[in-house]
Write a protein that holds these residues in place. Sequence first.
Motif, PDB file in Angstrom:
ATOM      1  N   ALA A  17      34.536  11.921  21.449  1.00 12.91           N
ATOM      2  CA  ALA A  17      35.228  13.201  21.639  1.00 12.91           C
ATOM      3  C   ALA A  17      34.493  14.091  22.650  1.00 12.91           C
ATOM      4  CB  ALA A  17      35.356  13.936  20.303  1.00 12.91           C
ATOM      5  N   THR A  18      33.214  13.803  22.867  1.00 17.82           N
ATOM      6  CA  THR A  18      32.430  14.596  23.837  1.00 17.82           C
ATOM      7  C   THR A  18      32.940  14.368  25.264  1.00 17.82           C
ATOM      8  OG1 THR A  18      30.530  14.375  22.371  1.00 17.82           O
ATOM      9  CG2 THR A  18      30.067  15.047  24.641  1.00 17.82           C
ATOM     10  N   THR A  19      33.439  13.143  25.506  1.00 15.64           N
ATOM     11  CA  THR A  19      34.039  12.823  26.811  1.00 15.64           C
ATOM     12  C   THR A  19      35.506  12.462  26.558  1.00 15.64           C
ATOM     13  OG1 THR A  19      33.225  10.558  26.497  1.00 15.64           O
ATOM     14  CG2 THR A  19      31.888  12.015  27.855  1.00 15.64           C
ATOM     15  N   LYS A  20      36.210  13.448  26.069  1.00 17.83           N
ATOM     16  CA  LYS A  20      37.559  13.238  25.512  1.00 17.83           C
ATOM     17  C   LYS A  20      38.515  12.484  26.451  1.00 17.83           C
ATOM     18  CE  LYS A  20      41.471  16.007  23.835  1.00 17.83           C
ATOM     19  NZ  LYS A  20      41.612  16.258  22.393  1.00 17.83           N
ATOM     20  N   HIS A  21      38.450  12.787  27.719  1.00 17.81           N
ATOM     21  CA  HIS A  21      39.438  12.196  28.622  1.00 17.81           C
ATOM     22  C   HIS A  21      38.938  10.911  29.287  1.00 17.81           C
ATOM     23  CE1 HIS A  21      41.692  15.719  27.769  1.00 17.81           C
ATOM     24  NE2 HIS A  21      40.803  16.514  28.326  1.00 17.81           N
ATOM     25  N   TRP A  22      37.786  10.438  28.898  1.00 16.41           N
ATOM     26  CA  TRP A  22      37.227   9.209  29.448  1.00 16.41           C
ATOM     27  C   TRP A  22      37.766   8.036  28.628  1.00 16.41           C
ATOM     28  CZ3 TRP A  22      31.326   7.763  29.656  1.00 16.41           C
ATOM     29  CH2 TRP A  22      31.018   7.245  30.910  1.00 16.41           C
ATOM     30  N   PRO A  23      38.278   7.007  29.266  1.00 18.18           N
ATOM     31  CA  PRO A  23      38.822   5.881  28.478  1.00 18.18           C
ATOM     32  C   PRO A  23      37.757   5.238  27.592  1.00 18.18           C
ATOM     33  CG  PRO A  23      39.556   5.743  30.765  1.00 18.18           C
ATOM     34  CD  PRO A  23      38.529   6.851  30.713  1.00 18.18           C
ATOM     35  N   LEU A  24      38.192   4.718  26.474  1.00 21.03           N
ATOM     36  CA  LEU A  24      37.272   4.088  25.518  1.00 21.03           C
ATOM     37  C   LEU A  24      36.431   3.005  26.188  1.00 21.03           C
ATOM     38  CD1 LEU A  24      36.279   3.689  22.591  1.00 21.03           C
ATOM     39  CD2 LEU A  24      38.187   2.103  22.246  1.00 21.03           C
ATOM     40  N   GLU A  25      37.064   2.200  27.023  1.00 18.06           N
ATOM     41  CA  GLU A  25      36.316   1.114  27.663  1.00 18.06           C
ATOM     42  C   GLU A  25      35.173   1.652  28.520  1.00 18.06           C
ATOM     43  OE1 GLU A  25      39.073  -1.469  29.686  1.00 18.06           O
ATOM     44  OE2 GLU A  25      39.893  -2.232  27.789  1.00 18.06           O
ATOM     45  N   ASP A  26      35.385   2.805  29.144  1.00 22.27           N
ATOM     46  CA  ASP A  26      34.347   3.379  30.005  1.00 22.27           C
ATOM     47  C   ASP A  26      33.174   3.919  29.188  1.00 22.27           C
ATOM     48  OD1 ASP A  26      36.050   2.737  32.000  1.00 22.27           O
ATOM     49  OD2 ASP A  26      36.487   4.781  32.648  1.00 22.27           O
ATOM     50  N   VAL A  27      33.467   4.613  28.093  1.00 21.83           N
ATOM     51  CA  VAL A  27      32.367   5.176  27.304  1.00 21.83           C
ATOM     52  C   VAL A  27      31.595   4.054  26.601  1.00 21.83           C
ATOM     53  CG1 VAL A  27      33.808   5.748  25.298  1.00 21.83           C
ATOM     54  CG2 VAL A  27      31.683   6.974  25.669  1.00 21.83           C
ATOM     55  N   VAL A  28      32.299   3.003  26.209  1.00 18.10           N
ATOM     56  CA  VAL A  28      31.617   1.844  25.618  1.00 18.10           C
ATOM     57  C   VAL A  28      30.712   1.186  26.673  1.00 18.10           C
ATOM     58  CG1 VAL A  28      31.981  -0.512  24.757  1.00 18.10           C
ATOM     59  CG2 VAL A  28      33.286   1.391  23.789  1.00 18.10           C
ATOM     60  N   VAL A  74      41.301   5.476  19.252  1.00 20.29           N
ATOM     61  CA  VAL A  74      41.092   4.102  18.782  1.00 20.29           C
ATOM     62  C   VAL A  74      42.432   3.470  18.387  1.00 20.29           C
ATOM     63  CG1 VAL A  74      40.133   2.734  16.869  1.00 20.29           C
ATOM     64  CG2 VAL A  74      38.679   4.356  18.112  1.00 20.29           C
ATOM     65  N   GLN A  75      43.264   4.242  17.706  1.00 17.15           N
ATOM     66  CA  GLN A  75      44.596   3.732  17.336  1.00 17.15           C
ATOM     67  C   GLN A  75      45.407   3.394  18.583  1.00 17.15           C
ATOM     68  OE1 GLN A  75      46.033   6.963  14.941  1.00 17.15           O
ATOM     69  NE2 GLN A  75      45.245   6.121  13.025  1.00 17.15           N
ATOM     70  N   GLU A  76      45.297   4.252  19.568  1.00 12.37           N
ATOM     71  CA  GLU A  76      46.036   4.044  20.814  1.00 12.37           C
ATOM     72  C   GLU A  76      45.579   2.748  21.495  1.00 12.37           C
ATOM     73  OE1 GLU A  76      46.264   6.717  24.758  1.00 12.37           O
ATOM     74  OE2 GLU A  76      46.390   7.847  22.870  1.00 12.37           O
ATOM     75  N   TYR A  77      44.287   2.521  21.461  1.00 13.91           N
ATOM     76  CA  TYR A  77      43.719   1.328  22.105  1.00 13.91           C
ATOM     77  C   TYR A  77      43.980   0.085  21.250  1.00 13.91           C
ATOM     78  CZ  TYR A  77      40.188  -1.522  24.531  1.00 13.91           C
ATOM     79  OH  TYR A  77      39.546  -2.493  25.241  1.00 13.91           O
ATOM     80  N   ALA A 105      39.549  -2.530  19.606  1.00 15.98           N
ATOM     81  CA  ALA A 105      38.395  -1.632  19.778  1.00 15.98           C
ATOM     82  C   ALA A 105      37.171  -2.200  19.063  1.00 15.98           C
ATOM     83  CB  ALA A 105      38.722  -0.235  19.232  1.00 15.98           C
ATOM     84  N   ALA A 106      37.402  -2.753  17.873  1.00 12.60           N
ATOM     85  CA  ALA A 106      36.291  -3.346  17.118  1.00 12.60           C
ATOM     86  C   ALA A 106      35.644  -4.474  17.922  1.00 12.60           C
ATOM     87  CB  ALA A 106      36.789  -3.860  15.764  1.00 12.60           C
ATOM     88  N   ARG A 107      36.492  -5.319  18.548  1.00 13.72           N
ATOM     89  CA  ARG A 107      35.955  -6.428  19.365  1.00 13.72           C
ATOM     90  C   ARG A 107      35.209  -5.892  20.578  1.00 13.72           C
ATOM     91  NH1 ARG A 107      40.880  -8.803  18.280  1.00 13.72           N
ATOM     92  NH2 ARG A 107      41.713  -8.227  20.320  1.00 13.72           N
ATOM     93  N   LEU A 108      35.817  -4.906  21.247  1.00 14.87           N
ATOM     94  CA  LEU A 108      35.187  -4.315  22.440  1.00 14.87           C
ATOM     95  C   LEU A 108      33.784  -3.803  22.136  1.00 14.87           C
ATOM     96  CD1 LEU A 108      35.521  -3.141  25.424  1.00 14.87           C
ATOM     97  CD2 LEU A 108      36.245  -1.016  24.297  1.00 14.87           C
ATOM     98  N   VAL A 109      33.689  -3.066  21.043  1.00 17.43           N
ATOM     99  CA  VAL A 109      32.403  -2.480  20.675  1.00 17.43           C
ATOM    100  C   VAL A 109      31.392  -3.584  20.323  1.00 17.43           C
ATOM    101  CG1 VAL A 109      31.229  -1.078  18.917  1.00 17.43           C
ATOM    102  CG2 VAL A 109      33.364  -0.262  19.947  1.00 17.43           C
ATOM    103  N   ALA A 110      31.826  -4.546  19.524  1.00 21.99           N
ATOM    104  CA  ALA A 110      30.921  -5.616  19.080  1.00 21.99           C
ATOM    105  C   ALA A 110      30.444  -6.450  20.272  1.00 21.99           C
ATOM    106  CB  ALA A 110      31.617  -6.490  18.049  1.00 21.99           C
TER     107      ALA A 110
END
Lengths: 271, 271
Positions: free
Chosen positions: B9-20, B38-41, B46-51
């Motif tokens: 949420a600190t980088t709200k408009h940054w895509p999840l893949e980028d912050v990961v 996360v729901q949107e992605y 998302a779980a796989r991406l993070v892992a």
Amino acid sequence: MNRYSLNQATTKHWPLEDVVAASAKANLDWIGLWREPVQEYGVEKAARLVAESGLRVSSLCRGGFFTAATADERAAAIADNRRALEEAAALGTDTLVLVSGGLPEGSRDLEGARAMVRDGLAELAPYAGELGVRLAIEPLHPMFCSDRCVVSSLGGALDIAEQFPASQVGVVVDAYHVWWDADVLRQIARAGSRICSYQVCDWIVPLPSDVLLGRGMMGDGSIDLRALRTACEDAGYTGPIEVEIFNAELWAQPGQEVFDTALARYREHVA
Amino acid sequence: MNRYSLNQATTKHWPLEDVVAASAKANLDWIGLWREPVQEYGVEKAARLVAESGLRVSSLCRGGFFTAATADERAAAIADNRRALEEAAALGTDTLVLVSGGLPEGSRDLEGARAMVRDGLAELAPYAGELGVRLAIEPLHPMFCSDRCVVSSLGGALDIAEQFPASQVGVVVDAYHVWWDADVLRQIARAGSRICSYQVCDWIVPLPSDVLLGRGMMGDGSIDLRALRTACEDAGYTGPIEVEIFNAELWAQPGQEVFDTALARYREHVA
């Protein structure tokens, strides 16, 4: 005695003579005064005006602002508070309301700032006792902690007040500042004879861009004002109840209109 | 393990893949996630991406909002919280952060609203235990009491949490929400093993017109973040420390810039 007291800050732009006349005409017994407009009018002259109108001063707002980075600034605050105590005595009220002060510039030391508040009170308390005026610590809502008042809860105010005789240092229960606290009823009971004033207005959202002016008229918001009033009574406080609302929209309305609304809302939501 | 975790949420408009990707590149071990993006992605994706990036999820924000005027609305909130617990489990985090909810429309009954929070937790706690996810009550700053969260202090959060097993219900220590409290160090010690998360940002004034977005970057404000971190450690909490800043100006900056600043400020003011 009728417990209702309009604090003149609620009708900020209404001349002192008008709010005194309106209070007397409405058969009130009390009025709450503010230092700056009273100084402008003249303290002795204001005391005569109020007395001749058959009113008494419920409290004088406000002293405090004990927290400062330098010893000189802190000494200046003490000197100013001595004058405030003298003004309160001249006006015949036994209550000087204190806003304790926020963190000194650049500081993150809340404990240190709270110690400055305690030290300031220690210098003033004997003089307050001589004058028969109580220093009334007003805990302010935690959203004012950094810039106005490091005393953010009634419990925190009592932790400080209890280091002094109850005849010299007490607390203000301002509904706006303490209503959210899950512990507030217990702390009001603890406060007992230290309660110097119960002040009312209402919590409304959204907050305005200047949160100092976010207070609402009783009944427009979320606070159970009657429950807090009853808790103060159960703790032994049966003195005046001050309406104190800082709100730019109300300040823009004619004084008499605000006066009438506040009194009606008090009867409906507080009394 | 490196304790630092950037809440997305600190980088709200940054895509999840980028912050990961940025978190992995900076050799971090943790990341904090938010339900909606996360729901949107896609939760599983998302779980796989993070892992696959070698990260772990420090917490999922957020469930809660238990307070509502009707039983139907309260049941809907419970159902949604069950889904949030399942999402947290799927993401491999043991912490679901809860914002409890404000006063129901038109209500002034804080005790009643707090009872709704407790009742909601009672319905969810066994399921949380089955999934190995803790319901983490986050006390919010008292300025959010009427409209977002009737749990306004760490002590109040613990009064509720302690009615449940520590393995099922804990608390979040978010510096922004609790820093003003004269009792906070004692309450952190009391919290002990119930501390699920320590979150940091800073308290800055003036508050913006939307006070939800008033959080500052660590070091820009009044909070002694290191003292609170140490208190959490003394209480036994050595888990991830989340940076969570809602601030429109930061959101307007490039994600990588905010990422770099937050990490540098964490090292300077928290670690």
